[in-house]
Design a protein around this motif. Structure first.
Motif, PDB file in Angstrom:
ATOM      1  N   ARG A   1      48.685  37.197  51.280  1.00 50.40           N
ATOM      2  CA  ARG A   1      48.794  37.701  49.621  1.00 50.40           C
ATOM      3  C   ARG A   1      47.453  38.295  49.174  1.00 50.40           C
ATOM      4  NH1 ARG A   1      51.352  35.492  45.753  1.00 50.40           N
ATOM      5  NH2 ARG A   1      52.625  34.271  46.837  1.00 50.40           N
ATOM      6  N   VAL A   2      48.054  39.599  48.623  1.00 50.44           N
ATOM      7  CA  VAL A   2      47.135  40.154  47.908  1.00 50.44           C
ATOM      8  C   VAL A   2      46.672  39.669  46.231  1.00 50.44           C
ATOM      9  CG1 VAL A   2      46.383  42.189  46.886  1.00 50.44           C
ATOM     10  CG2 VAL A   2      47.771  41.752  48.822  1.00 50.44           C
ATOM     11  N   THR A   3      45.293  39.226  46.502  1.00 53.55           N
ATOM     12  CA  THR A   3      44.847  38.463  45.547  1.00 53.55           C
ATOM     13  C   THR A   3      44.118  39.817  44.728  1.00 53.55           C
ATOM     14  OG1 THR A   3      45.534  36.729  46.008  1.00 53.55           O
ATOM     15  CG2 THR A   3      44.095  36.865  44.140  1.00 53.55           C
ATOM     16  N   LEU A   4      44.169  39.831  42.895  1.00 57.26           N
ATOM     17  CA  LEU A   4      43.262  40.899  41.968  1.00 57.26           C
ATOM     18  C   LEU A   4      42.010  40.228  41.825  1.00 57.26           C
ATOM     19  CD1 LEU A   4      46.050  41.889  39.474  1.00 57.26           C
ATOM     20  CD2 LEU A   4      45.191  43.319  41.813  1.00 57.26           C
ATOM     21  N   PRO A   5      41.207  40.820  41.510  1.00 56.94           N
ATOM     22  CA  PRO A   5      39.800  40.653  41.532  1.00 56.94           C
ATOM     23  C   PRO A   5      39.397  40.279  40.610  1.00 56.94           C
ATOM     24  CG  PRO A   5      39.660  42.815  42.340  1.00 56.94           C
ATOM     25  CD  PRO A   5      40.681  42.595  42.501  1.00 56.94           C
ATOM     26  N   ASP A   6      38.218  39.343  40.574  1.00 54.40           N
ATOM     27  CA  ASP A   6      38.384  38.716  38.395  1.00 54.40           C
ATOM     28  C   ASP A   6      38.108  39.836  37.049  1.00 54.40           C
ATOM     29  OD1 ASP A   6      39.319  36.113  39.452  1.00 54.40           O
ATOM     30  OD2 ASP A   6      36.885  35.636  40.167  1.00 54.40           O
ATOM     31  N   THR A   7      37.343  41.039  38.470  1.00 59.54           N
ATOM     32  CA  THR A   7      36.969  41.734  37.313  1.00 59.54           C
ATOM     33  C   THR A   7      37.272  43.777  37.333  1.00 59.54           C
ATOM     34  OG1 THR A   7      34.793  41.995  38.346  1.00 59.54           O
ATOM     35  CG2 THR A   7      35.038  40.253  36.245  1.00 59.54           C
ATOM     36  N   PRO A   8      37.365  43.940  36.434  1.00 60.74           N
ATOM     37  CA  PRO A   8      38.151  43.857  35.294  1.00 60.74           C
ATOM     38  C   PRO A   8      38.729  43.565  34.764  1.00 60.74           C
ATOM     39  CG  PRO A   8      39.169  46.181  35.980  1.00 60.74           C
ATOM     40  CD  PRO A   8      37.788  45.433  37.245  1.00 60.74           C
ATOM     41  N   ASN A   9      39.175  42.298  33.445  1.00 60.32           N
ATOM     42  CA  ASN A   9      40.085  41.426  33.156  1.00 60.32           C
ATOM     43  C   ASN A   9      40.157  41.042  31.946  1.00 60.32           C
ATOM     44  OD1 ASN A   9      42.331  39.760  33.294  1.00 60.32           O
ATOM     45  ND2 ASN A   9      41.175  38.555  34.971  1.00 60.32           N
TER      46      ASN A   9
ATOM     47  N   GLY B   1      46.496  27.626  33.652  1.00 60.81           N
ATOM     48  CA  GLY B   1      45.262  26.917  32.418  1.00 60.81           C
ATOM     49  C   GLY B   1      45.207  27.666  31.683  1.00 60.81           C
ATOM     50  N   GLY B   2      46.183  28.354  30.956  1.00 61.38           N
ATOM     51  CA  GLY B   2      45.994  29.802  30.249  1.00 61.38           C
ATOM     52  C   GLY B   2      45.647  30.501  30.083  1.00 61.38           C
ATOM     53  N   GLU B   3      45.190  30.799  31.765  1.00 57.94           N
ATOM     54  CA  GLU B   3      44.536  32.270  32.945  1.00 57.94           C
ATOM     55  C   GLU B   3      45.615  33.137  33.150  1.00 57.94           C
ATOM     56  OE1 GLU B   3      41.103  34.265  32.577  1.00 57.94           O
ATOM     57  OE2 GLU B   3      40.997  32.986  30.751  1.00 57.94           O
ATOM     58  N   VAL B   4      45.879  34.121  33.094  1.00 62.22           N
ATOM     59  CA  VAL B   4      47.325  35.067  33.416  1.00 62.22           C
ATOM     60  C   VAL B   4      46.333  35.094  35.033  1.00 62.22           C
ATOM     61  CG1 VAL B   4      47.909  37.386  34.090  1.00 62.22           C
ATOM     62  CG2 VAL B   4      47.382  36.538  31.959  1.00 62.22           C
ATOM     63  N   GLN B   5      47.450  34.909  36.773  1.00 58.30           N
ATOM     64  CA  GLN B   5      47.026  34.635  37.373  1.00 58.30           C
ATOM     65  C   GLN B   5      47.187  35.714  38.071  1.00 58.30           C
ATOM     66  OE1 GLN B   5      50.827  32.318  39.488  1.00 58.30           O
ATOM     67  NE2 GLN B   5      50.316  30.876  38.473  1.00 58.30           N
ATOM     68  N   ARG B   6      46.323  35.966  39.161  1.00 55.87           N
ATOM     69  CA  ARG B   6      45.662  37.308  39.847  1.00 55.87           C
ATOM     70  C   ARG B   6      46.154  37.892  40.945  1.00 55.87           C
ATOM     71  NH1 ARG B   6      43.587  40.109  36.480  1.00 55.87           N
ATOM     72  NH2 ARG B   6      42.345  41.181  37.899  1.00 55.87           N
ATOM     73  N   SER B   7      47.235  36.526  41.040  1.00 54.06           N
ATOM     74  CA  SER B   7      48.089  37.015  41.914  1.00 54.06           C
ATOM     75  C   SER B   7      48.930  38.516  42.027  1.00 54.06           C
ATOM     76  CB  SER B   7      48.666  35.715  43.533  1.00 54.06           C
ATOM     77  OG  SER B   7      49.848  35.844  43.994  1.00 54.06           O
ATOM     78  N   ALA B   8      48.509  39.173  43.329  1.00 53.77           N
ATOM     79  CA  ALA B   8      49.212  40.658  42.979  1.00 53.77           C
ATOM     80  C   ALA B   8      50.543  40.510  43.572  1.00 53.77           C
ATOM     81  CB  ALA B   8      48.598  41.416  43.063  1.00 53.77           C
ATOM     82  N   LYS B   9      50.634  40.329  44.911  1.00 52.62           N
ATOM     83  CA  LYS B   9      51.799  40.932  45.725  1.00 52.62           C
ATOM     84  C   LYS B   9      51.787  39.986  47.258  1.00 52.62           C
ATOM     85  CE  LYS B   9      53.358  43.801  43.615  1.00 52.62           C
ATOM     86  NZ  LYS B   9      54.261  44.672  43.014  1.00 52.62           N
ATOM     87  N   ALA B  10      53.281  39.570  47.433  1.00 52.11           N
ATOM     88  CA  ALA B  10      53.018  38.502  48.504  1.00 52.11           C
ATOM     89  C   ALA B  10      52.970  39.881  49.949  1.00 52.11           C
ATOM     90  CB  ALA B  10      53.862  38.050  48.551  1.00 52.11           C
ATOM     91  N   VAL B  11      53.027  39.483  51.011  1.00 52.41           N
ATOM     92  CA  VAL B  11      52.757  40.404  52.444  1.00 52.41           C
ATOM     93  C   VAL B  11      54.068  39.008  53.313  1.00 52.41           C
ATOM     94  CG1 VAL B  11      52.760  41.493  54.386  1.00 52.41           C
ATOM     95  CG2 VAL B  11      51.095  41.014  52.156  1.00 52.41           C
TER      96      VAL B  11
END
Length: 170
Positions: free
Chosen positions: A24-32, A3-13
């Motif tokens: 799944r490791v997900t990056l926080p929304d900020t900073p961004n 949807g125009g945003e870079v996905q925040r999903s970072a790594k799969a375990v």
């Protein structure tokens, strides 16, 4: 992109024995919001470039281009411990002023993490690597000792204390 945003999903375990993703490791929304500009904008689709696990196995570090930061997670819990912002490009307009953190490595004692970007990587590959191979050394300390002797090595190391203090003050 989602949807125009870079996905925040970072790594799969992954549990390789069970052949399935278990977390799944997900990056926080900020900073961004940091974005690379042409001709490097294609790299915005890869918000996470580098990751490293500390030698003691207690910390997962993830470098994020879109956040211009390195995120630290506890292992094995994958709890976010915090983040360290990486330098921005002075004089460049936001959002294209990110330092583009890429490669990560920990020191053997797990107390320090080094972050490199493409400029540093290319500089090392083009300038330092051939000289280090020629000298048959791995670190700059070894090169100083080999070329100039143990006394010069000690002088250079002791000079780092006041020089580092001065640099930190600036």
């Amino acid at each position: 992109r989602n949807g125009g945003e870079v996905q925040r999903s970072a790594k799969a375990v992954v549990d390789f024995a069970a052949r399935k993703e278990v977390a799944r490791v997900t990056l926080p929304d900020t900073p961004n919001g940091f974005m690379l500009t042409p001709p490097l904008e294609r790299r915005n689709m890869t918000p996470v470039h580098g990751s490293a696990i500390s030698p003691d196995g207690r910390i997962l570090a993830i470098a994020s281009r879109g956040s211009n930061a390195v995120f630290l997670y506890s292992l094995p819990a994958l709890k976010l411990l915090g983040h360290v912002a990486t330098p921005t490009v002075e004089g460049a307009p936001y959002p294209s002023n990110g330092g583009d953190p890429g490669w990560l490595t920990f020191t053997p004692d797990s107390k320090t993490i080094y972050v490199a970007n493409a400029v540093g990587f290319v500089l090392n590959a083009v300038w330092f690597a051939p000289r280090f191979r020629q000298l048959r050394v791995i670190t700059s300390v070894e090169a100083i000792r080999q070329r100039f002797g143990a006394v010069s090595e000690q002088v250079m190391m002791w000079l780092q204390i006041p020089l580092s203090t001065l640099q930190a003050a600036i």
